[in-house]
Design a protein around this motif. Structure first.
Motif, short mmCIF file in Angstrom:
data_model
loop_
_atom_site.label_atom_id
_atom_site.label_comp_id
_atom_site.label_asym_id
_atom_site.label_seq_id
_atom_site.Cartn_x
_atom_site.Cartn_y
_atom_site.Cartn_z
N TRP A 103 0.94 -0.88 0.01
CA TRP A 103 -0.03 0.32 0.25
C TRP A 103 0.91 1.56 0.09
CZ3 TRP A 103 -5.45 -0.47 1.00
CH2 TRP A 103 -6.09 -1.69 0.45
N VAL A 104 -0.24 2.02 -0.63
CA VAL A 104 2.01 3.27 -1.07
C VAL A 104 0.51 4.63 -0.36
CG1 VAL A 104 2.44 4.75 -2.66
CG2 VAL A 104 2.84 2.17 -3.50
N VAL A 105 1.22 5.67 0.70
CA VAL A 105 -0.13 6.21 0.90
C VAL A 105 0.44 7.79 0.36
CG1 VAL A 105 -0.16 7.49 3.44
CG2 VAL A 105 -0.11 5.45 2.97
N GLY A 106 -0.77 7.79 -0.64
CA GLY A 106 0.15 9.32 -1.83
C GLY A 106 1.07 9.13 -2.86
N ASN A 107 1.03 10.34 -3.68
CA ASN A 107 1.99 9.90 -4.72
C ASN A 107 3.10 10.69 -4.51
OD1 ASN A 107 2.74 9.24 -7.51
ND2 ASN A 107 1.73 10.90 -8.10
N GLU A 108 4.33 10.75 -4.22
CA GLU A 108 5.09 11.56 -5.04
C GLU A 108 4.88 13.10 -3.80
OE1 GLU A 108 6.56 12.71 -8.54
OE2 GLU A 108 6.72 10.86 -9.87
N VAL A 109 4.94 12.12 -2.63
CA VAL A 109 4.87 13.48 -1.58
C VAL A 109 5.21 14.45 -0.90
CG1 VAL A 109 2.80 11.61 -0.73
CG2 VAL A 109 4.84 11.66 -0.40
N ASN A 110 6.70 14.21 -1.50
CA ASN A 110 7.41 15.35 -1.52
C ASN A 110 7.30 16.70 -2.63
OD1 ASN A 110 8.92 13.10 -3.31
ND2 ASN A 110 9.81 15.39 -3.46
N GLU A 111 6.28 16.42 -2.96
CA GLU A 111 5.92 17.29 -4.14
C GLU A 111 4.45 17.80 -3.68
OE1 GLU A 111 6.69 18.63 -6.96
OE2 GLU A 111 8.21 17.31 -7.75
N ARG A 112 4.54 19.70 -3.59
CA ARG A 112 3.15 19.71 -2.74
C ARG A 112 2.14 20.12 -3.62
NH1 ARG A 112 1.33 25.54 -1.15
NH2 ARG A 112 3.21 26.04 -2.10
N VAL A 113 2.25 19.70 -5.01
CA VAL A 113 2.05 19.45 -6.49
C VAL A 113 0.80 18.05 -6.10
CG1 VAL A 113 3.04 18.69 -7.98
CG2 VAL A 113 0.86 19.88 -9.08
N CYS A 114 1.20 17.36 -5.63
CA CYS A 114 1.25 16.39 -5.70
C CYS A 114 0.03 15.88 -4.04
CB CYS A 114 1.98 14.78 -5.84
SG CYS A 114 2.29 15.31 -7.71
N ASN A 115 0.31 16.97 -3.06
CA ASN A 115 0.03 16.03 -1.71
C ASN A 115 -0.03 17.14 -1.26
OD1 ASN A 115 -0.42 15.12 0.82
ND2 ASN A 115 2.17 15.50 1.37
N TYR A 116 -1.06 18.62 -2.03
CA TYR A 116 -1.18 19.97 -1.39
C TYR A 116 -2.19 20.54 -0.74
CZ TYR A 116 -3.03 24.56 -2.26
OH TYR A 116 -2.77 25.66 -2.63
N THR A 117 -1.43 21.10 -0.18
CA THR A 117 -1.92 21.77 1.24
C THR A 117 -1.08 23.85 1.02
OG1 THR A 117 0.51 22.48 2.40
CG2 THR A 117 -0.96 20.59 2.99
N VAL A 118 -2.08 24.77 1.80
CA VAL A 118 -1.20 25.72 1.19
C VAL A 118 -0.15 25.84 1.68
CG1 VAL A 118 -3.49 27.14 0.74
CG2 VAL A 118 -2.68 26.87 3.87
N TRP A 119 0.89 26.82 1.74
CA TRP A 119 1.95 26.78 2.07
C TRP A 119 2.63 27.37 3.67
CZ3 TRP A 119 6.07 25.80 1.78
CH2 TRP A 119 7.87 26.27 1.87
N ILE A 120 2.14 25.83 4.26
CA ILE A 120 2.60 25.81 5.64
C ILE A 120 3.90 25.73 6.60
CG2 ILE A 120 -0.09 25.36 5.80
CD1 ILE A 120 1.12 22.30 6.03
N GLY A 121 4.82 25.65 5.17
CA GLY A 121 6.47 25.49 5.65
C GLY A 121 6.74 23.89 5.54
N TRP A 122 7.59 23.85 5.67
CA TRP A 122 7.95 22.39 4.93
C TRP A 122 7.61 21.37 6.30
CZ3 TRP A 122 6.75 20.38 0.99
CH2 TRP A 122 7.87 21.72 -0.47
#
Length: 243
Positions: free
Chosen positions: A76-95
């Motif tokens: 099971w994979v939780v998310g896709n390319e989650v180091n990218e905000r485009v693929c694991n989107y939040t507003v800018w909240i800091g890394w």
């Protein structure tokens, strides 16, 4: 809300769980339609909501049901390319906050899946950007966190709150994506530049997989049994532009 799952009763060898934002209860408050983004990134998939009890309960319940239906699924994979905000989107909240939210999401998913199948592997998904330079205030700084830095933060933070046996899915691809003849860059526009990204381990491709392999062999990344964590190359694509 699970784009990659079209029939939970089917027997998938690998299931990737992603959030299309359709269910706002399942979507992080920092990813919802009314959230204002100070550094906007065009996006497709969204962070799950595991920041409050309602989100955790809904997410865990749905995952338990899907895992029970797909009991023979190995990974099971939780998310896709989650180091990218485009693929694991939040507003800018800091890394740091971004990582905190994903780590909580991953932990909830891990427990829910393992409750139905103790032998299942649960993975984070990461792209090619191993150690790219991102000056503060550049567009790239707000769009992704390097895979190397992501792994450092994830391993350290999740261990502090109780380590689990997470694995890694990585997507090597060619650099650049549309040039398939990676062993001969002479015909590639800006070929020396792209070759340098791989040769200097800025980007991970087929030629330098050892960069990530040797990295996760370090003691701080070993699992609870002292073994190297599983690494899957779960997504690979080759363009046909060069025949």
């Amino acid at each position: 809300e699970y784009e990659a799952i079209t029939n939970p009763a089917a027997l998938y060898p690998i299931v990737c769980i992603v959030n299309n934002g359709g269910n706002q209860l399942l979507t992080s408050p920092d990813s919802r339609k009314n959230a204002s983004d100070s550094h906007y990134i065009d996006h497709d998939n969204f962070m799950f909501n595991c920041t409050d009890a309602i989100g955790v309960n809904v997410f865990a319940s749905k995952l338990e049901n899907i895992a029970a239906a797909a009991i023979r699924t190995d990974d099971w994979v939780v998310g896709n390319e989650v180091n990218e905000r485009v693929c694991n989107y939040t507003v800018w909240i800091g890394w740091d906050e971004f990582m905190k939210q994903y780590e909580q999401e991953f932990r909830v998913a891990y427990i829910a899946i393992k409750s139905q199948n103790a032998n299942a592997g649960v993975y984070i998904s990461l792209d090619q950007k191993w150690n790219m330079e991102q000056p503060a205030n550049s567009v790239e700084y707000y769009s992704f966190i390097n895979v190397k830095e992501f792994l450092e933060k994830f391993a350290s933070d999740i261990k502090e709150s109780g380590d689990v046996n997470w694995g890694i899915c990585q997507h090597p691809y060619t650099v650049p994506l549309v040039y398939a003849k990676f062993w001969d860059m002479s015909g590639c526009p800006n070929g020396n530049y792209f070759k340098g990204l791989v040769d200097n381990d800025k980007m991970i491709s087929f030629q330098n997989q050892t960069a990530i392999i040797s990295y996760i062999e370090q003691e701080q990344f070993l699992n609870s049994e002292g073994k190297v964590r599983n690494l899957l190359l779960s997504e690979i694509g080759i363009a046909d532009a060069q025949g």
